[in-house]
Design a protein around this motif. Structure first.
Motif, PDB file in Angstrom:
ATOM      1  N   GLU A 101       0.820  -1.216   0.000  1.00 16.33           N
ATOM      2  CA  GLU A 101       0.000   0.000   0.000  1.00 16.33           C
ATOM      3  C   GLU A 101       0.852   1.264   0.000  1.00 16.33           C
ATOM      4  N   HIS A 102       2.158   1.141   0.305  1.00 12.97           N
ATOM      5  CA  HIS A 102       3.034   2.315   0.361  1.00 12.97           C
ATOM      6  C   HIS A 102       3.482   2.773  -1.024  1.00 12.97           C
ATOM      7  N   THR A 103       3.224   1.960  -2.040  1.00 16.73           N
ATOM      8  CA  THR A 103       3.511   2.354  -3.427  1.00 16.73           C
ATOM      9  C   THR A 103       2.230   2.188  -4.245  1.00 16.73           C
ATOM     10  N   PRO A 104       1.217   3.032  -4.006  1.00 15.22           N
ATOM     11  CA  PRO A 104      -0.094   2.802  -4.601  1.00 15.22           C
ATOM     12  C   PRO A 104      -0.110   2.902  -6.127  1.00 15.22           C
ATOM     13  N   ARG A 105       0.676   3.805  -6.702  1.00 16.42           N
ATOM     14  CA  ARG A 105       0.677   3.935  -8.163  1.00 16.42           C
ATOM     15  C   ARG A 105       1.323   2.709  -8.801  1.00 16.42           C
ATOM     16  N   THR A 106       2.390   2.220  -8.193  1.00 10.42           N
ATOM     17  CA  THR A 106       3.035   1.024  -8.716  1.00 10.42           C
ATOM     18  C   THR A 106       2.143  -0.198  -8.529  1.00 10.42           C
ATOM     19  N   SER A 107       1.447  -0.274  -7.418  1.00 14.20           N
ATOM     20  CA  SER A 107       0.529  -1.395  -7.193  1.00 14.20           C
ATOM     21  C   SER A 107      -0.585  -1.387  -8.232  1.00 14.20           C
ATOM     22  N   GLN A 108      -1.061  -0.201  -8.567  1.00  9.24           N
ATOM     23  CA  GLN A 108      -2.100  -0.132  -9.603  1.00  9.24           C
ATOM     24  C   GLN A 108      -1.520  -0.493 -10.972  1.00  9.24           C
ATOM     25  N   PHE A 109      -0.281  -0.069 -11.224  1.00 11.63           N
ATOM     26  CA  PHE A 109       0.382  -0.479 -12.472  1.00 11.63           C
ATOM     27  C   PHE A 109       0.435  -2.010 -12.562  1.00 11.63           C
ATOM     28  N   LEU A 110       0.801  -2.661 -11.468  1.00 15.46           N
ATOM     29  CA  LEU A 110       0.856  -4.126 -11.466  1.00 15.46           C
ATOM     30  C   LEU A 110      -0.521  -4.735 -11.719  1.00 15.46           C
ATOM     31  N   ARG A 111      -1.526  -4.149 -11.090  1.00 20.38           N
ATOM     32  CA  ARG A 111      -2.881  -4.689 -11.284  1.00 20.38           C
ATOM     33  C   ARG A 111      -3.312  -4.557 -12.739  1.00 20.38           C
ATOM     34  N   ASP A 112      -3.042  -3.403 -13.344  1.00 18.23           N
ATOM     35  CA  ASP A 112      -3.433  -3.188 -14.742  1.00 18.23           C
ATOM     36  C   ASP A 112      -2.639  -4.104 -15.670  1.00 18.23           C
ATOM     37  N   LEU A 113      -1.339  -4.205 -15.428  1.00 23.39           N
ATOM     38  CA  LEU A 113      -0.485  -5.057 -16.258  1.00 23.39           C
ATOM     39  C   LEU A 113      -0.955  -6.501 -16.218  1.00 23.39           C
ATOM     40  N   LEU A 114      -1.160  -7.021 -15.032  1.00 23.96           N
ATOM     41  CA  LEU A 114      -1.522  -8.432 -14.894  1.00 23.96           C
ATOM     42  C   LEU A 114      -2.921  -8.717 -15.398  1.00 23.96           C
ATOM     43  N   ALA A 115      -3.823  -7.733 -15.285  1.00 29.84           N
ATOM     44  CA  ALA A 115      -5.167  -7.911 -15.831  1.00 29.84           C
ATOM     45  C   ALA A 115      -5.134  -7.993 -17.357  1.00 29.84           C
ATOM     46  N   ASP A 116      -4.174  -7.310 -17.980  1.00 27.26           N
ATOM     47  CA  ASP A 116      -4.045  -7.379 -19.436  1.00 27.26           C
ATOM     48  C   ASP A 116      -3.414  -8.691 -19.888  1.00 27.26           C
ATOM     49  N   VAL A 117      -2.610  -9.303 -19.028  1.00 27.77           N
ATOM     50  CA  VAL A 117      -1.858 -10.502 -19.416  1.00 27.77           C
ATOM     51  C   VAL A 117      -2.630 -11.789 -19.104  1.00 27.77           C
ATOM     52  N   PHE A 118      -3.308 -11.834 -17.945  1.00 29.61           N
ATOM     53  CA  PHE A 118      -3.900 -13.080 -17.460  1.00 29.61           C
ATOM     54  C   PHE A 118      -5.409 -12.947 -17.294  1.00 29.61           C
ATOM     55  N   PRO A 119      -6.142 -14.028 -17.507  1.00 26.79           N
ATOM     56  CA  PRO A 119      -7.558 -14.019 -17.109  1.00 26.79           C
ATOM     57  C   PRO A 119      -7.686 -13.922 -15.600  1.00 26.79           C
ATOM     58  N   ASP A 120      -8.821 -13.407 -15.127  1.00 23.97           N
ATOM     59  CA  ASP A 120      -8.946 -13.132 -13.691  1.00 23.97           C
ATOM     60  C   ASP A 120      -9.104 -14.383 -12.853  1.00 23.97           C
ATOM     61  N   ASP A 121      -9.197 -15.555 -13.474  1.00 23.30           N
ATOM     62  CA  ASP A 121      -9.210 -16.793 -12.691  1.00 23.30           C
ATOM     63  C   ASP A 121      -7.833 -17.483 -12.707  1.00 23.30           C
ATOM     64  N   ARG A 122      -6.831 -16.766 -13.240  1.00 25.62           N
ATOM     65  CA  ARG A 122      -5.466 -17.301 -13.207  1.00 25.62           C
ATOM     66  C   ARG A 122      -4.546 -16.434 -12.352  1.00 25.62           C
ATOM     67  N   VAL A 123      -4.679 -15.129 -12.453  1.00 29.15           N
ATOM     68  CA  VAL A 123      -3.921 -14.193 -11.619  1.00 29.15           C
ATOM     69  C   VAL A 123      -4.854 -13.086 -11.176  1.00 29.15           C
ATOM     70  N   ALA A 124      -4.849 -12.785  -9.884  1.00 28.52           N
ATOM     71  CA  ALA A 124      -5.656 -11.705  -9.327  1.00 28.52           C
ATOM     72  C   ALA A 124      -4.774 -10.831  -8.454  1.00 28.52           C
ATOM     73  N   VAL A 125      -5.190  -9.574  -8.273  1.00 30.83           N
ATOM     74  CA  VAL A 125      -4.431  -8.619  -7.464  1.00 30.83           C
ATOM     75  C   VAL A 125      -5.368  -7.986  -6.454  1.00 30.83           C
ATOM     76  N   ALA A 126      -4.961  -7.965  -5.191  1.00 32.34           N
ATOM     77  CA  ALA A 126      -5.721  -7.307  -4.123  1.00 32.34           C
ATOM     78  C   ALA A 126      -4.971  -6.045  -3.706  1.00 32.34           C
ATOM     79  N   LEU A 127      -5.688  -4.933  -3.599  1.00 30.55           N
ATOM     80  CA  LEU A 127      -5.097  -3.670  -3.176  1.00 30.55           C
ATOM     81  C   LEU A 127      -5.638  -3.283  -1.809  1.00 30.55           C
ATOM     82  N   GLY A 128      -4.753  -2.818  -0.923  1.00 30.68           N
ATOM     83  CA  GLY A 128      -5.208  -2.397   0.398  1.00 30.68           C
ATOM     84  C   GLY A 128      -4.063  -2.296   1.371  1.00 30.68           C
ATOM     85  N   GLY A 129      -4.388  -1.916   2.599  1.00 32.66           N
ATOM     86  CA  GLY A 129      -3.392  -1.657   3.624  1.00 32.66           C
ATOM     87  C   GLY A 129      -3.140  -2.827   4.549  1.00 32.66           C
TER      88      GLY A 129
END
Length: 476
Positions: free
Chosen positions: A149-177
Motif C-alpha cells: 500500500e506504500h507504493t499505490p501507483r506502482t501497485s495499480q500499475f501491477l494490477r493493470d499489467l496483470l489484468a491485461d496478461v492473465f484471465p482473472d481466474d489465473r492471476v488476481a491482485v488485491a489492493l489495500g493496507g
C-alpha cells in the motif's frame, strides 16, 4: 493516475476460491505456462516507461537508471531464464531406490500446488512482485498478489499489467493496507510468500499457521561488509558505496554496517566520502541519481537513529548536511547519506536494520573480533567479505552464516538465477529465484514404481525360517 479503491476484505476468499476452482479444472501444462510467461515478458517490456513513472511518483523521486537495473532488468532476466529452462525443470527427476528394493524404480515429479499468495513490499515494488509471480506461473500455479500500500501507483500499475496478461481466474491482485494484508495472510493458500520486515514476517507466519499454509519468508537483517587487511581500501569503498546507497539504502540485502581493520578505518571513511561526492556531486538535491525515502514515517525513523547517535556522543559525518535546507529536505523526504563512527552495540543503528542511507563504520583489531561482532547479531540476509587471502575468506564463511554471500562485491548474488535467494532464521525461511523458485512453488512428488515381481512379496507373516533369516540379514 486515479488510484483504485481498496479490495474489500470480504472479496478475498471468493477470489481465492475462483482461482483454485479454475486451477483444479485445468492445471496449466507446459504450453500454457510458456505462453503465459511470454505474454508477461512482452507486456512488461512494452510498459517499462509506465513502470518507471509510477515508481518515481511513489517515491517522490527515484533514479530511472536504478529502476531499470533493479526492476526491469531483473524481472526480464528471470522470465527469460525460466523460459529457457522450463521444459527441463518440469521433467521428472530420477531417484535411486537402493539395492534392497531392486528391481523397483523411483522418480520425483514437480507438481504445481494450486494457488500461491504473494505479499510484496514497497522497496522494489515490481521486482519483488513479478519475480516470484513468474516462478509460481512457471511451476503451474495460479497466483493471488497483494502488493504494498506504500507504493499505490506502482501497485495499480501491477494490477493493470496483470489484468491485461492473465484471465482473472489465473492471476488476481488485491489492493489495500495492513488490515487487508492481515486478512490476506490468513487465507488458506497452497503456498504463501511474504517479502518484508522480520517483525511483519512473524505476524504473517502466525496468520498462516491455523491453516498450516506453507510459507516462504524473505526478510532482512543487518548485512555486514567485512574488509580484510589485505583488500584495497579504494576498491572496497566503491563497491560498499554501491551496496549501501543504491535506492538510498532501502534494500533488504544492502550493506547495513562495515567492519574494517583499525589502522585503515579513517582511510575507509575518507574513501567513502569521496565516493559520495563523485556519485552525487556537491548538491544532493540536484542529483537525478539519488532516491528519496518512501514516506514520512520511514524518514522520521531514520532521523531518530541519528538523533540517538548524537545523544550518545558518537561521531556522525554528514557530507551533504545543510541545516538551512533541512525543512525542505524533510518535505521532499531527501535523507542525506551519513556515516556513524564506532557505534556501541546499544546504539539504535546497531539495534535495528537501518534500511536507509546511514552507514555505521566499525574498526576491529583482528579477524576473530570482527567475526564475533557479526555473530553477536542475528544471522543476516547477506554477508559481504572483502579479501584476496582465500584462507581468510574461507574462515569467515566457515565461522559465520548468512542467507547469501557476495565475496569482494555487494548485492550481486541476488541477480544470479541459479543461486537460491533466501535468509536463515530471523532473515527468512525458504528460497526463491530460478529453479529454486520453481521448486518452492511445486510439490516435489516422490513416486515409487514397483515391478511385477518383487522381493517385498516375500516379506510377510509368518516370519519364520528363511523369511526370518532374510529380514535379519537385511536389517544388519
Amino acid at each position: 493516475m486515479d488510484i483504485l479503491a481498496d479490495t474489500p476484505i470480504a472479496d478475498l476468499a471468493a477470489t481465492r476460491e475462483r482461482l483454485r476452482t479454475a486451477w483444479q479444472a485445468r492445471k496449466p501444462d507446459y504450453a500454457q505456462r510458456r505462453a503465459d510467461l511470454i505474454r508477461l515478458r512482452d507486456a512488461f517490456r512494452a510498459r517499462s516507461a509506465e513502470m518507471d513513472a509510477a515508481i518515481r511518483a511513489d517515491f517522490g523521486h527515484r533514479s530511472s537508471h536504478e529502476n531499470l537495473l533493479s526492476e526491469a532488468m531483473i524481472v526480464l532476466a528471470e522470465i527469460d531464464h525460466a523460459l529457457a529452462q522450463l521444459r527441463r525443470w518440469m521433467k521428472p527427476r530420477r531417484a535411486a531406490v537402493g539395492w534392497r528394493f531392486w528391481p523397483a524404480r523411483a522418480e520425483i515429479r514437480p507438481e504445481p500446488v494450486g494457488v500461491v499468495g504473494i505479499l510484496s513490499p514497497w522497496n522494489y515494488p515490481v521486482n519483488l512482485a513479478l519475480v516470484p509471480l513468474a516462478s509460481a506461473i512457471a511451476a503451474g500455479n495460479h497466483v493471488y498478489l497483494k502488493p504494498s500500500e506504500h507504493t499505490p501507483r506502482t501497485s495499480q500499475f501491477l494490477r493493470d499489467l496483470l489484468a491485461d496478461v492473465f484471465p482473472d481466474d489465473r492471476v488476481a491482485v488485491a489492493l489495500g493496507g495492513a488490515e487487508l494484508g492481515a486478512a490476506f495472510s490468513a487465507q488458506p493458500f497452497d503456498h504463501l510468500l511474504f517479502t518484508g520486515s522480520t517483525a511483519v514476517g512473524r505476524k504473517v507466519m502466525a496468520a498462516a499457521a491455523p491453516n498450516l499454509t506453507p510459507v516462504t519468508l524473505e526478510l532482512g537483517g543487518k548485512a555486514p561488509a567485512l574488509v580484510c587487511p589485505d583488500y584495497p581500501i579504494e576498491r572496497a569503498a566503491a563497491r560498499i558505496a554501491s551496496g549501501k546507497w543504491f535506492n538510498a539504502g532501502q534494500t533488504c540485502i544492502g550493506v547495513d554496517y562495515v567492519l574494517v581493520d583499525a589502522s585503515r578505518r579513517d582511510e575507509l571513511v575518507q574513501a567513502l566520502l569521496a565516493q559520495l561526492r563523485a556519485r552525487y556531486g556537491a548538491d544532493l538535491g540536484t542529483s537525478r541519481d539519488y532516491t528519496r525515502i518512501i514516506n514520512a514515517s520511514q524518514y522520521a525513523r531514520l532521523a531518530s537513529y541519528l538523533d540517538d547517535a548524537r545523544q550518545r556522543g558518537l561521531q556522525v559525518i554528514e557530507p551533504f548536511a545543510a541545516p538551512a535546507a533541512q525543512a525542505q529536505r524533510q518535505a521532499e523526504r531527501l535523507f542525506p547519506p551519513a556515516l556513524v563512527i564506532e557505534p556501541d552495540p546499544q546504539a539504535q543503528v546497531m539495534q535495528h536494520e537501518i534500511f536507509g542511507p546511514i552507514l555505521p563504520v566499525i574498526s576491529y583489531r583482528n579477524l576473530d573480533e570482527a567475526i564475533a561482532r557479526i555473530n553477536a547479531l542475528d544471522r543476516p540476509l547477506a554477508l559481504y567479505p572483502f579479501g584476496h587471502d582465500r584462507a581468510q575468506i574461507e574462515r569467515i564463511l566457515a565461522q559465520t552464516l548468512a542467507g547469501g554471500v557476495t565475496v569482494n562485491d555487494t548485492l550481486l548474488h541476488f541477480g544470479a538465477h541459479d543461486l537460491p535467494f533466501g535468509g536463515i532464521g530471523p532473515s527468512g525461511i525458504g528460497a526463491i529465484h530460478g529453479r529454486n523458485g520453481f521448486d518452492t512453488f511445486s510439490k516435489l512428488l516422490p513416486v515409487f514404481h514397483q515391478r511385477r515381481l518383487a522381493g517385498s512379496d516375500l516379506l510377510k507373516p509368518p516370519y519364520r525360517g528363511k523369511i526370518d533369516a532374510m529380514i535379519r540379514w537385511l536389517a544388519k
